[in-house]
Design a protein around this motif. Structure first.
Motif, PDB file in Angstrom:
ATOM      1  N   SER A 170       0.816  -1.209   0.000  1.00 57.14           N
ATOM      2  CA  SER A 170       0.000   0.000   0.000  1.00 57.14           C
ATOM      3  C   SER A 170       0.853   1.265   0.000  1.00 57.14           C
ATOM      4  O   SER A 170       0.652   2.153  -0.821  1.00 57.14           O
ATOM      5  N   THR A 199      -4.315  -2.343   1.835  1.00 53.39           N
ATOM      6  CA  THR A 199      -4.925  -1.020   1.968  1.00 53.39           C
ATOM      7  C   THR A 199      -4.305  -0.258   3.132  1.00 53.39           C
ATOM      8  O   THR A 199      -3.951  -0.841   4.152  1.00 53.39           O
ATOM      9  N   TRP A 204      -5.097   2.173  -1.936  1.00 56.66           N
ATOM     10  CA  TRP A 204      -5.959   0.983  -1.983  1.00 56.66           C
ATOM     11  C   TRP A 204      -5.526   0.173  -3.202  1.00 56.66           C
ATOM     12  O   TRP A 204      -5.585   0.666  -4.322  1.00 56.66           O
ATOM     13  N   LEU A 214     -12.394   2.975  -5.344  1.00 62.88           N
ATOM     14  CA  LEU A 214     -11.346   2.611  -4.382  1.00 62.88           C
ATOM     15  C   LEU A 214      -9.986   2.513  -5.067  1.00 62.88           C
ATOM     16  O   LEU A 214      -8.968   2.917  -4.498  1.00 62.88           O
ATOM     17  N   THR A 215      -9.977   1.966  -6.277  1.00 61.95           N
ATOM     18  CA  THR A 215      -8.708   1.890  -7.009  1.00 61.95           C
ATOM     19  C   THR A 215      -8.518   3.075  -7.952  1.00 61.95           C
ATOM     20  O   THR A 215      -7.403   3.562  -8.109  1.00 61.95           O
ATOM     21  N   GLY A 218      -8.362   5.932  -4.873  1.00 59.27           N
ATOM     22  CA  GLY A 218      -7.545   5.495  -3.736  1.00 59.27           C
ATOM     23  C   GLY A 218      -6.264   4.794  -4.119  1.00 59.27           C
ATOM     24  O   GLY A 218      -5.306   4.779  -3.333  1.00 59.27           O
ATOM     25  N   TYR A 230      -2.505  -0.729  -8.633  1.00 59.32           N
ATOM     26  CA  TYR A 230      -3.358  -1.684  -7.938  1.00 59.32           C
ATOM     27  C   TYR A 230      -3.401  -2.991  -8.720  1.00 59.32           C
ATOM     28  O   TYR A 230      -2.990  -3.055  -9.891  1.00 59.32           O
ATOM     29  N   VAL A 254      -7.326  -5.921   4.711  1.00 62.01           N
ATOM     30  CA  VAL A 254      -7.964  -4.624   4.545  1.00 62.01           C
ATOM     31  C   VAL A 254      -7.931  -3.972   5.918  1.00 62.01           C
ATOM     32  O   VAL A 254      -8.638  -4.386   6.834  1.00 62.01           O
ATOM     33  N   THR A 260      -7.391   4.399   6.920  1.00 64.93           N
ATOM     34  CA  THR A 260      -8.439   4.306   5.901  1.00 64.93           C
ATOM     35  C   THR A 260      -8.594   5.567   5.058  1.00 64.93           C
ATOM     36  O   THR A 260      -9.623   5.764   4.413  1.00 64.93           O
ATOM     37  N   ILE A 263      -9.759   5.127   1.432  1.00 66.02           N
ATOM     38  CA  ILE A 263     -11.204   4.900   1.277  1.00 66.02           C
ATOM     39  C   ILE A 263     -11.942   6.233   1.303  1.00 66.02           C
ATOM     40  O   ILE A 263     -12.793   6.523   0.456  1.00 66.02           O
TER      41      ILE A 263
END
Length: 535
Positions: A170, A199, A204, A214-215, A218, A230, A254, A260, A263
């Motif tokens: 990550s 993550t 992410w 998210l990808t 993130g 990713y 995760v 986070t 996210i």
């Protein structure tokens, strides 16, 4: 006098010839990790043009192992090394199809036999056999030398069922080929779990089809502001299969409810305002003050957080009162569990400094139920033991011995990863060019000289699932960086996990790791040459 001189000269020649012909004993070839029992014998086995491999037993796993061994020997020797079920001078004898990781390796002058009740045991026997050859076997270029292994018998089995390493992909993203490279090096050390930290605040790294941002968002950056990256689900399945063939189980992580920010940068509707939306590195105290002020407002404006590329921790959290949070988690766990055949799902749980204690407990206990509903067993960092753990769930000890004891008192097992011994991102000493040292400086002897079963008061061997060595990547950018921090310490941790404490010896390890170093050198592995070892 002339006769005496002639006799003396002949004796010198004979002595020199004898020394040249004397083969290294099986207990001196540098096997890593150290087997449970090694009994040397006279003589040796030589690979030549007629050498072949016989498989006794069936199954896709045994076919892969035989081809794996044959290819290793072909690459080094240039010989054909055919594989069949009929006859052969190297026999792989799979007696049943259990999960048994133990094996026996018998090396005679005419035949080598590796036997086990499990395919994984055969694979580990193959790793031991390969290490019994001259180090040049690991060179990518064929050689014309004599390929001999000393005779003897090895009976071996692991001390712990879980023997792993963690890659933080990550903070700095590592592509599929980099992960496969690491898997190959792990397999040689008989490690069997790879924990992928997928993550964190900085990125992410796994495609979730039901939550594509998210990808898209993130996963777009990393520490230092690089482009990130990713894994598509197809990439992930590819990694899982590659690892499985080498008897390594993938454990996806995760991290939540803290760590986070990626996210919250992707989906503003999940953002309670508890995180620092500008992604700065203010202290945790100021973070809490901002969080409490935001929560007092009746109408929280939920906007995306800023992407974060620093290395501070503890400033982000999911909203534990928001039902949409649990919909996200359920979708993520569902999609990822469907492509993860292994039993474990890592839920993180560490350093969630701005999550109120009661909220943290509610969150972790609810997430455990979500993981269970998708057929997986939760692992979490040791903080999760401050909640009520479900039976069978595992606390990964990294910092707080009291937390490990809380898990044990609930009847749950502990995965040993003490930062002061097992964290591969720690510097070796104050001159180490990369790495951190907040936990300790960890030289090679420090990584080796500890016993998981006696490390923490109240935690005995029966309470321990296994040992894992994490690599956090705040300072790791390239493959060379990874190799430099990981090796040779991962070999030390592998022996801690495989070999009984009473059989481990630092002086023996120093000699064997020097031989392992030659194998790494031949493949341009950028390992750290500890001054504690005569390389």
């Amino acid at each position: 006098m002339k006769k005496f001189k002639l006799a003396f000269a002949m004796s010198i020649v004979l002595l020199a010839t004898a020394c040249q012909n004397q083969k290294e004993s099986l207990d001196a070839v540098g096997i890593m990790p150290l087997p449970a029992s090694v009994v040397p014998a006279s003589g040796s086995f030589q690979v030549n043009e007629s050498t072949s491999i016989q498989i006794s037993g069936d199954g896709e796993e045994l076919s892969f192992i035989s081809d794996y061994l044959a290819q290793k020997l072909r690459n080094a020797t240039g010989f054909a090394i055919p594989v069949s079920g009929d006859a052969g001078s190297i026999v792989l004898d799979l007696r049943s199809n259990s999960e048994d990781e133990s094996y026996e390796l018998e090396i005679g002058e005419e035949k080598i036999v590796i036997s086990s009740n499990g395919a994984s045991g055969i694979f580990y026997g193959v790793q031991t056999l390969l290490q019994a050859f001259p180090a040049e076997l690991f060179s990518p270029n064929p050689s014309n030398q004599t390929w001999e292994v000393p005779a003897g018998k090895i009976v071996d089995k692991p001390e712990y069922a879980y023997r792993g390493s963690m890659l933080d992909v990550s903070r700095h993203f590592m592509g599929v080929e980099e992960v496969k490279h690491y898997i190959d090096l792990m397999a040689e050390l008989k490690l069997n779990y790879l924990h992928l930290h997928l993550t964190d605040d900085q990125g992410w790294r796994i495609e979730i089809k039901s939550w594509p941002k998210l990808t898209e968002i993130g996963g777009s950056t990393q520490v230092g502001g690089g482009e990130g990256g990713y894994y598509t689900q197809e990439d992930y399945v590819n990694i899982v299969k590659y690892a499985s063939q080498r008897f390594i189980t993938i454990v996806p992580e995760v991290d939540m409810p803290g760590h986070t920010n990626a996210i919250l940068a992707s989906y503003g509707e999940l953002n309670s305002g508890i995180n620092l939306p500008d992604g700065d590195t203010e202290t945790v105290t100021k973070s809490v003050e901002k969080a409490e002020e935001a929560l007092k407002k009746s109408n929280i404006i939920r906007e995306p957080a800023e992407l974060y590329t620093g290395i501070e921790v503890g400033f982000s959290t999911l909203d534990t009162d928001l039902e949409l949070t649990y919909q996200l988690i359920d979708d993520v766990v569902r999609e990822l569990s469907a492509i993860t055949p292994g039993p474990y799902f890592h839920i993180g749980g560490d350093e969630s400094h701005v999550t109120k204690k009661d909220d943290y407990i509610y969150f972790i206990e609810r997430v455990q139920e979500i993981v269970k509903s998708h057929g997986k067993t939760s692992i979490g960092w040791d903080e999760i033991a401050t909640t009520t753990l479900l039976p069978g769930n595992v606390a990964q000890f990294w910092a707080m011995a009291d937390n490990a004891k809380l898990a044990q008192e609930q009847g749950n097992q502990v995965l040993m990863s003490p930062a002061k011994k097992a964290y591969l991102d720690m510097q070796y000493d104050s001159t180490t060019r990369i790495g951190l040292h907040w936990a300790a400086y960890i030289e090679l002897d420090s990584a080796y000289l500890w016993d998981p079963a006696n490390y923490t008061e109240g935690i005995s061997k029966k309470d321990i699932l296994g040992v894992e060595a994490p690599l956090w990547t705040e300072t790791v950018v390239t493959r060379d960086d990874l190799e430099y921090l990981v090796f040779p310490r991962l070999a030390a941790i592998a022996e801690v996990a495989w070999t009984p404490m009473e059989k481990r010896n630092w002086e023996s390890f120093k000699k064997r790791i020097a031989i392992q170093g030659k194998r790494w050198e031949l493949r341009d592995i950028n390992f750290y040459k500890s001054p504690k070892v005569d390389w």
